[in-house]
Motif scaffolding. Structure first.
Motif, PDB file in Angstrom:
ATOM      1  N   ILE A  41     -66.701  66.156 -16.689  1.00  0.00           N
ATOM      2  CA  ILE A  41     -65.578  66.500 -15.823  1.00  0.00           C
ATOM      3  C   ILE A  41     -66.078  66.382 -14.386  1.00  0.00           C
ATOM      4  O   ILE A  41     -66.948  67.135 -13.950  1.00  0.00           O
ATOM      5  N   ASP A  42     -65.540  65.394 -13.685  1.00  0.00           N
ATOM      6  CA  ASP A  42     -66.011  65.080 -12.338  1.00  0.00           C
ATOM      7  C   ASP A  42     -65.089  65.735 -11.312  1.00  0.00           C
ATOM      8  O   ASP A  42     -63.947  65.335 -11.146  1.00  0.00           O
ATOM      9  N   THR A  43     -65.610  66.743 -10.634  1.00  0.00           N
ATOM     10  CA  THR A  43     -64.789  67.456  -9.636  1.00  0.00           C
ATOM     11  C   THR A  43     -64.749  66.679  -8.323  1.00  0.00           C
ATOM     12  O   THR A  43     -64.044  67.067  -7.401  1.00  0.00           O
ATOM     13  N   SER A  44     -65.514  65.628  -8.215  1.00  0.00           N
ATOM     14  CA  SER A  44     -65.697  64.794  -7.014  1.00  0.00           C
ATOM     15  C   SER A  44     -66.589  65.499  -5.990  1.00  0.00           C
ATOM     16  O   SER A  44     -66.938  64.915  -4.978  1.00  0.00           O
ATOM     17  N   GLN A  88     -60.866  63.931 -14.693  1.00  0.00           N
ATOM     18  CA  GLN A  88     -60.769  64.475 -13.340  1.00  0.00           C
ATOM     19  C   GLN A  88     -59.363  65.005 -13.079  1.00  0.00           C
ATOM     20  O   GLN A  88     -58.386  64.450 -13.592  1.00  0.00           O
ATOM     21  N   ASN A  89     -59.238  66.054 -12.259  1.00  0.00           N
ATOM     22  CA  ASN A  89     -57.917  66.511 -11.823  1.00  0.00           C
ATOM     23  C   ASN A  89     -57.534  65.691 -10.590  1.00  0.00           C
ATOM     24  O   ASN A  89     -57.725  66.111  -9.445  1.00  0.00           O
ATOM     25  N   VAL A  90     -56.990  64.524 -10.849  1.00  0.00           N
ATOM     26  CA  VAL A  90     -56.706  63.565  -9.778  1.00  0.00           C
ATOM     27  C   VAL A  90     -55.681  64.145  -8.792  1.00  0.00           C
ATOM     28  O   VAL A  90     -55.830  64.017  -7.575  1.00  0.00           O
ATOM     29  N   LEU A 124     -60.116  72.227 -10.891  1.00  0.00           N
ATOM     30  CA  LEU A 124     -60.959  71.028 -11.003  1.00  0.00           C
ATOM     31  C   LEU A 124     -61.795  70.995 -12.277  1.00  0.00           C
ATOM     32  O   LEU A 124     -62.177  69.917 -12.736  1.00  0.00           O
ATOM     33  N   LYS A 125     -62.095  72.170 -12.823  1.00  0.00           N
ATOM     34  CA  LYS A 125     -62.922  72.174 -14.036  1.00  0.00           C
ATOM     35  C   LYS A 125     -62.115  72.558 -15.267  1.00  0.00           C
ATOM     36  O   LYS A 125     -61.997  71.787 -16.197  1.00  0.00           O
ATOM     37  N   ALA A 128     -58.897  70.395 -15.720  1.00  0.00           N
ATOM     38  CA  ALA A 128     -59.321  69.011 -15.966  1.00  0.00           C
ATOM     39  C   ALA A 128     -59.935  68.889 -17.360  1.00  0.00           C
ATOM     40  O   ALA A 128     -59.683  67.931 -18.086  1.00  0.00           O
ATOM     41  N   THR A 155     -58.297  66.735 -20.305  1.00  0.00           N
ATOM     42  CA  THR A 155     -59.088  65.578 -20.737  1.00  0.00           C
ATOM     43  C   THR A 155     -59.339  65.672 -22.238  1.00  0.00           C
ATOM     44  O   THR A 155     -59.234  64.692 -22.965  1.00  0.00           O
ATOM     45  N   CYS A 189     -71.034  72.260  -8.198  1.00  0.00           N
ATOM     46  CA  CYS A 189     -70.483  71.480  -7.100  1.00  0.00           C
ATOM     47  C   CYS A 189     -71.215  71.841  -5.816  1.00  0.00           C
ATOM     48  O   CYS A 189     -71.535  73.007  -5.587  1.00  0.00           O
TER      49      CYS A 189
END
Lengths: 300, 618
Positions: A57-60, A85-87, A119-120, A123, A127, A248
């Motif tokens: 899970i990529d929070t960016s 990801q939570n785009v 975000l986590k 997401a 996902t 993060c």
């Protein structure tokens, strides 16, 4: 049999049980030391192979070196690498870092815990159940592409350890989550004699915890013994700090430590210098009940 | 290292280390703390953690401060509360784990809930413990769950037990009272046939007496402190010297990843296995020899012993599925459909006589039902209740269970890992138990005959696996059963033909043909039925050995004879297709047809069944 062997052998047994019982199985990989050990154990269990996808899970907001390391290892181990990801939250700036400058009390301000939730936790849930698009690493080109597979995962292998914090100490090896990814801590199924919860109702899923019995020290001793590659963020690069636990960048502070390699980390853990400081103390979102609430609602 | 801890009441001899750097990795032991609700388990654990300096720095002070702020009296149990539910209710709901160490070893404490409502959590915690501390309140004395937990520890095979008579401070360290409780509890355990605990220790968890340091107020007690008693316990000896038991967990072949090894994976639960060993798979009686022991990122081994989750390759490839136990030709496990067991039921829904459940034992799962309830023991009191028709939640029962097809197992006494099981109802583990003895079923003699025949079978130069690779399928017996005149023969013929046309080496074995020849010397009376079935199975055995999918139909052999056919053919998959115009689904068959279905539909269903059972190699 040595303790590290005992821990390894039980984890291998659990991994094989999960592969047997869950057709739709995946493993969460946070790039941290624990889930990287877990990935190594999967290769032990399946004789060098990893026969299920890894989900990140990529929070960016991850530290860039973590992403580079993820993709390098994926190519090397030939992993089925899935990224979620939570785009939307990122697009609309609904994150803690993006709203940090707003004044206290501003309705648009997102707290650290809320940010983790979006975000986590969200997401992850979306996902896993396939509602949000997944990206998959193309091992030929090294690029991520939209994964046509939208089926939910029913078995999710996670690197949680009982010694990390209170709520994790109450997990089962096989811990069911309901349709909304909720964890009913008050009514967990019995689990004994290595007979696990492998039957589950449609729409629910099971979290699998092969590292439950490991401690932070065991993880590092195993990394040393097996020579498992880890990200350099765990080691002091000369400024007297290092990360003990990776999350993060905006919510993660390094600890004061001059440990430059695995041996020095092990020595540090044993010396008792870190003995009385919680492992996740650098994680700024953990707060009083923040993490426990997030975990009940599906956070790993 | 500076520590600000509780002042000790006394400190004679301390066995706990001050968390000095240990030679690592040190020995580790799981211990469980059990007992009746409110008898002080969490306080005992909290105090142990504090006295052994196992709490994070400042935790004790922080909790004390919080108590001052809220006006609650401080309790050591608060140190453990991790979850808000438990803080709200003030009781332990689920097993929590905490850690402490002595000079001898590292301990993991499993604090099990004492409330009856959470018995399933207590079992989950206790089942992984190597030793137990049972806490009894000196003031309240022996209560319902003191007894129930004591019984369950014995059932779970935990025999390193310490009984702490707690809250001695509340009874002014009264020795007579302590001895009275000790006597009463020992009497209870002897009545239910459990061995007595190794230690009875008078403690005050609140004041830390006789936990880490000796009590100064109870001079009459000369035994060890709790920590000394724990350190005197031993780890279970390695099981490497016992008989070989390696239940097959899976068979792996990662061909797509360019790996051609066919690896039989599983954990060696006891004994050892060596390259070159002749091994037998129970209950199928299949035999092969170990070619190699496989591992990733480890040195190649030629021998592997109990405790290792390993993988082996075989010199002669044989068709093996999960759930078989790998052992040697002698000293193999029991094989039967029946066994006597002691069981604890945990589900709200009772364990019913007439219902079929799922049994999970080592790596096998199999439909199971209660054949007989021998007795139900009220573990909270002493004595047993007879004549009950079902097993209710929290009942402990002695039962005879019957599986649909034979399984390999041991008694719990002989081998823990292959002698204990759980029962699954729907999606949930509903109960668990240990096997007390194997019970004979009606097929025992045929099973022995088959074992003798299979162990001594003279093999040709072409083995079964080679045939299977050539034919692209394994051998299997598809038995059509049903009353005379329902059209079995017609369907079987059609199935044989279309399977053959789709490339499968199928052969229809009609019972009449066997009656005409092989059975020509038999005059049919009821007594010869078993001989008829025996001859039928032996003829089928030859055809199966030749690699065919045998489609059989006969009026002489029905569903009732299935168990015998199976006992005689343990090493081949058998599928039962019931033809019943009333389409009554029979739980003993793999597929029920009315006989009115289109031929193509029937063939499709049977092909699906063959694929599902991995008969067709894809």
């Amino acid at each position: 049999m040595e303790l590290l062997d005992q821990l390894e052998q039980q984890s291998v047994y659990i991994l094989r049980e999960s592969f047997r019982h869950f057709e739709r199985l995946c493993m969460l990989w946070s790039i941290g030391k624990d889930s990287t050990v877990l990935l190594w154990l999967a290769r032990k269990a399946f004789f060098g192979h990893v026969p299920f996808p890894l989900v990140h899970i990529d929070t960016s907001y991850k530290i860039p070196e973590m992403i580079a390391y993820r993709d390098r290892l994926s190519m090397e181990y030939k992993l089925t690498m899935i990224v979620g990801q939570n785009v939307k939250a990122l697009e609309f700036g609904k994150t803690f870092p993006a709203t940090q400058a707003l004044p206290e009390g501003d309705p648009n301000k997102i707290s650290r815990v809320e940010c983790c939730g979006l975000l986590k936790k969200d997401a992850l849930a979306n996902t896993l159940n396939g509602t949000w698009p997944r990206k998959k690493l193309n091992l030929k080109t090294g690029q991520y592409e939209i994964d046509p597979d939208k089926q939910p995962y029913h078995g999710v292998i996670v690197g949680a350890r009982a010694d990390e914090e209170g709520s994790r100490s109450k997990e089962r090896y096989f811990s069911p989550r309901d349709k909304n990814s909720l964890w009913d801590i008050g009514d967990q199924p019995p689990e004994f004699w290595n007979q696990f919860k492998t039957d589950f109702a449609p729409g629910t899923h099971v979290r699998i915890h092969p590292l439950l019995d490991w401690t932070e020290l065991h993880i590092w001793e195993y990394i040393k013994r097996e020579k498992i590659p880890t990200v350099s963020l765990y080691y002091d690069q000369g400024n007297g700090t290092r990360y003990r636990s990776l999350g993060c960048a905006p919510c993660q502070s390094p600890i004061k430590s001059t440990a430059k390699n695995v041996d020095e980390i092990i020595a540090e853990l044993k010396s008792g210098k870190l003995k009385n400081i919680a492992e996740r103390s650098g994680r700024l979102q953990d707060g009083k009940h923040g993490l426990e609430e997030l975990r009940r609602e599906g956070y790993m | 290292m500076m520590e600000t801890m509780e002042p000790k009441t006394s400190s004679t001899k301390s066995v706990s280390s001050r968390s000095l750097p240990s030679a690592s990795p040190k020995e580790q032991m799981n211990i469980v703390i059990v007992g009746h609700v409110d008898h002080g388990k969490s306080t005992l654990v909290g105090r142990l953690l504090a006295d052994t300096h196992s709490l994070p720095e400042g935790k004790l002070q922080a909790v004390k401060k919080e108590c001052e702020r809220t006006g609650k009296p401080f309790e050591y149990a608060f140190l453990l509360d991790a979850l808000s539910d438990e803080q709200d209710q003030g009781i332990t709901i689920d097993t929590a784990r905490s850690f402490f160490k002595t000079k001898k070893r590292d301990y993991i404490i499993i604090d099990a809930p004492g409330h009856i409502e959470f018995l399933k959590n207590m079992i989950s915690g206790a089942a992984r413990a190597e030793a137990a501390v049972l806490v009894i309140d000196a003031k309240e004395g022996v209560r319902e769950n003191s007894r129930r937990h004591g019984y369950l520890l014995s059932m779970l095979g935990i025999n390193q037990i310490i009984v702490c008579i707690n809250k001695m401070d509340l009874v002014k360290g009264n020795q007579t009272l302590f001895q009275k409780i000790e006597k009463e509890y020992k009497k209870f355990l002897s009545e239910i046939g459990s061995s007595p605990p190794l230690y009875f220790i008078p403690v005050s968890a609140l004041h830390g007496e006789n936990l880490e340091s000796k009590s100064s107020s109870m001079n009459w007690y000369h035994g060890p402190t709790l920590l000394e008693a724990l350190d005197s316990f031993n780890k279970a000896p390695p099981k490497s010297d016992q008989k070989l038991r390696m239940p097959v967990q899976a068979v792996y072949k990662f061909t797509k990843q360019g790996d051609d090894r066919r690896i039989i994976a599983g954990r060696v639960e006891s004994g050892k296995i060596k390259v070159g060993d002749k091994v037998v798979f129970y209950p199928s009686n299949k035999i092969s020899a170990v070619k190699s022991i496989e591992a990733f990122n480890a040195l190649k081994k030629t021998e592997i012993s109990a405790g290792w989750s390993t993988g082996i390759t075989l010199t002669e490839e044989i068709f093996i599925t999960r759930g078989q136990i790998i052992s040697h030709e002698t000293n193999g496990p029991s094989v039967s459909t029946r066994f006597r067991a002691n069981l604890i039921w945990l589900s709200k829904k009772p364990f019913l006589m007439e219902k079929e459940y799922k049994l999970k034992i080592h790596t096998t799962q199999e439909p199971v039902r209660i054949l007989k309830i021998v007795k139900i023991i009220d573990a909270s009191k002493t004595g047993s209740l007879k004549g009950k028709k079902q097993v209710n939640r929290h009942d402990v029962a002695e039962l005879i269970l019957e599986t649909r097809t034979p399984i390999a197992f041991d008694t719990f006494q002989e081998n823990e890992a292959t002698g204990r099981f759980v029962i699954v109802d729907g999606y949930d583990i509903a109960g668990g138990g240990i096997i007390v003895s194997a019970e004979k079923d009606d097929q025992e003699d045929f099973r022995a005959e088959a074992r003798l025949r299979d162990f001594n079978w003279i093999k040709g130069g072409v083995n079964q696996e080679a045939r299977a690779q050539r034919l692209k399928h394994h051998a299997a017996l598809v038995m059509f059963v049903g009353k005379a005149g329902v059209g079995k023969h017609k369907i079987a013929r059609a199935v044989e033909k279309s399977l053959f046309e789709s490339g499968i080496s199928s052969y229809m074995l009609d019972g009449t043909n066997i009656l005409l020849g092989v059975d020509a010397d038999l005059v049919w009376i009821e007594a010869t039925q078993r001989e008829l079935v025996r001859r039928f199975a032996e003829v089928a055995r030859i055809l199966l050995d030749a690699g065919h999918v045998v489609v059989s139909t006969t009026n002489a052999i029905g569903l009732a004879d299935f168990a015998q056919v199976q006992a005689l053919l343990p090493n081949f998959p058998i599928m039962i297709i019931s033809i019943d115009p009333g389409s009554q689904t029979n739980s003993a068959s793999d597929l029920t047809l009315t006989g009115q279905e289109k031929e193509s539909k029937v063939v499709e269903k049977i092909s699906e069944l063959l694929r599902k059972n991995q008969i067709i190699i894809s």
